[in-house]
Design an enzyme around this catalytic site. Sequence first.
Site, mmCIF file in Angstrom:
data_model
loop_
_atom_site.group_PDB
_atom_site.id
_atom_site.type_symbol
_atom_site.label_atom_id
_atom_site.label_comp_id
_atom_site.label_asym_id
_atom_site.label_seq_id
_atom_site.Cartn_x
_atom_site.Cartn_y
_atom_site.Cartn_z
ATOM 1 N N LYS A 80 1.288 -10.544 3.592
ATOM 2 C CA LYS A 80 2.091 -9.432 3.062
ATOM 3 C C LYS A 80 3.300 -9.197 3.958
ATOM 4 C CE LYS A 80 1.549 -4.576 1.585
ATOM 5 N NZ LYS A 80 0.595 -3.443 1.453
ATOM 6 N N SER A 155 0.057 -1.496 -3.226
ATOM 7 C CA SER A 155 1.331 -2.093 -2.865
ATOM 8 C C SER A 155 1.237 -3.583 -2.524
ATOM 9 C CB SER A 155 1.919 -1.354 -1.659
ATOM 10 O OG SER A 155 1.073 -1.514 -0.522
ATOM 11 N N SER A 179 -4.180 0.031 -1.446
ATOM 12 C CA SER A 179 -3.242 -1.068 -1.715
ATOM 13 C C SER A 179 -3.795 -2.478 -1.608
ATOM 14 C CB SER A 179 -2.022 -0.946 -0.808
ATOM 15 O OG SER A 179 -1.147 0.013 -1.332
HETATM 16 N N1 GLN Z 1 -0.732 3.655 -3.977
HETATM 17 C C1 GLN Z 1 -0.875 4.440 -2.784
HETATM 18 C C2 GLN Z 1 0.447 5.011 -2.394
HETATM 19 O O1 GLN Z 1 1.362 4.860 -3.123
HETATM 20 C C3 GLN Z 1 -1.458 3.611 -1.689
HETATM 21 C C4 GLN Z 1 -0.481 2.745 -0.977
HETATM 22 C C5 GLN Z 1 -1.111 1.891 0.068
HETATM 23 O O2 GLN Z 1 -2.336 1.793 0.153
HETATM 24 N N2 GLN Z 1 -0.289 1.288 0.887
HETATM 25 O O3 GLN Z 1 0.609 5.615 -1.390
#
Ligand code: GLN
Length: 497
Positions: A80, A155, A179
């Site tokens: 990532k 994400s 994410s």
């Molecule tokens: N979808 C969640 C957010 O928007 C989690 C993001 C993540 O785990 N990096 O914050």
Amino acid sequence: MTELTRRTAADLAEALAAGDVTSVEATQAHLDRIAEVDGDLNAFLHVDVEGALAAAADVDARRAAGESLPTLAGVPIAVKDLINTTGQPTTAGSKMLEGWIPPYDATVVARLRAAGLPILGKTNLDEFAMGSSNEHSAYGPARNPWDTARIPGGSSGGSAAAVAGYEAPLALGTDTGGSIRQPGAMTGTVGVKPTYGGVSRYGVIAMASSLDQVGPMARTVLDAALLHEVIAGHDPMDSTSVDAPVPSVVEAARRGDVAGLKIGVIRELGASGESASGFAPGVRARFDEAVAKLAEAGAEIVEVSCPSFVHGIAAYYLVMPSEVSSNLARFDAMRYGLRLAPEDARGPSAEQVMAASRDAGFGDEVKRRIILGTYALSSGYYDAYYGSAQKVRTLIARDFAAAFETVDVLLSPTAPHTAWKLGEKSADPLAMYLEDVCTIPANLAGVPGVSVPIGLDDGLPVGAQFLAPAMADDRLYNAGAALERLVSAPALEEVVR
Ligand code: GLN
């Protein structure tokens, strides 16, 4: 050679060790696959052809010389683009860091290199890991290999799409509120958020430091476990790193036996009553089938109530932006990253440069969260917002502690819906935030979770999530491997191409 991209990491590792295939062949096959499909998937922001092949050749040479190598040596991986890599850009999916090449490797990357995994490239993500769909990437969304008109989740959407689309057998993601697990569910892959502190965050660009965790993404539970063992373990460079033995996750993944295991289905996360109404009928159906199969296999299923979980999203959207507003203050156009002078100013002040750079460098979602966090932390509001959210966080941790007194693991759907169409939720940030209802409690409490595919709804993958007590990550792998075997969710290649 395309056959090589269909193999699991465990199979590839065996074939490499047996000398049936070289790492250069395996790595080249995945690079070819990336060249073939990434125009559609946009899973990669950067592909390191030369670096990956050089690392592969090095492993092959060492193997040929008779050196004994780590299990995954020669198996390629995607990382990532929130995780620092020397020699390759690390953008965090943001214009703010476009073209930035880190001066050091994250600890997890150093461990990948030491274990001989060639790094194929860096994967797409929501900007600074903020989002559930990958649509907040400054470099265009990654797309779901099951249906390229749909989101791959976020994400870590690029990592999930790469693994699901056979561009990489393994990937690293990060999970701050879901994410890793949610994109796993959206793409029919396995994603693990380890115990907080179980995997080093050194060299991982911070979103919300008390919630962030790096974890493995793969197509099987065993593959995730093999990767988990490479990256986990104490790191003196991370003050929140747990100095304790890594749970025996590979052994647990090989065991995969739920006979006698006590599994608590979480009432507030779709198990029954009112909470079930927020979940798609197809998700509920696959989930109920999975629970029935676990019971048939000898697990003892009970319903468990975690009453504070319903406040998880509200608490998260105060704690997380507060930490975001503090962490992202480092992007001040002075030390590194984008630096712009405002057009109309002559001899602009530092503040004007900062403002212009942040205005151009950050996307809307990042700005929204910085503003929210700055507000929540401002004097006068601190106790009402941040302080209250921290109290809710404690209540959620207590719910987990109480639940784990009576059950070994908890179980829920990973997400309320399957992958939605690109653009479908973009106009309404709140609708997107609600998609994390199942995954957020684990981050607030620091406990580990795994998402495992449990079949399809209308042709799209559905995932179920196991949660375990802190430092009992092995329980996830045991239960996850059992569920994987019981459900036998169809693979993408059987359904699509
Ligand atoms: N979808 C969640 C957010 O928007 C989690 C993001 C993540 O785990 N990096 O914050």
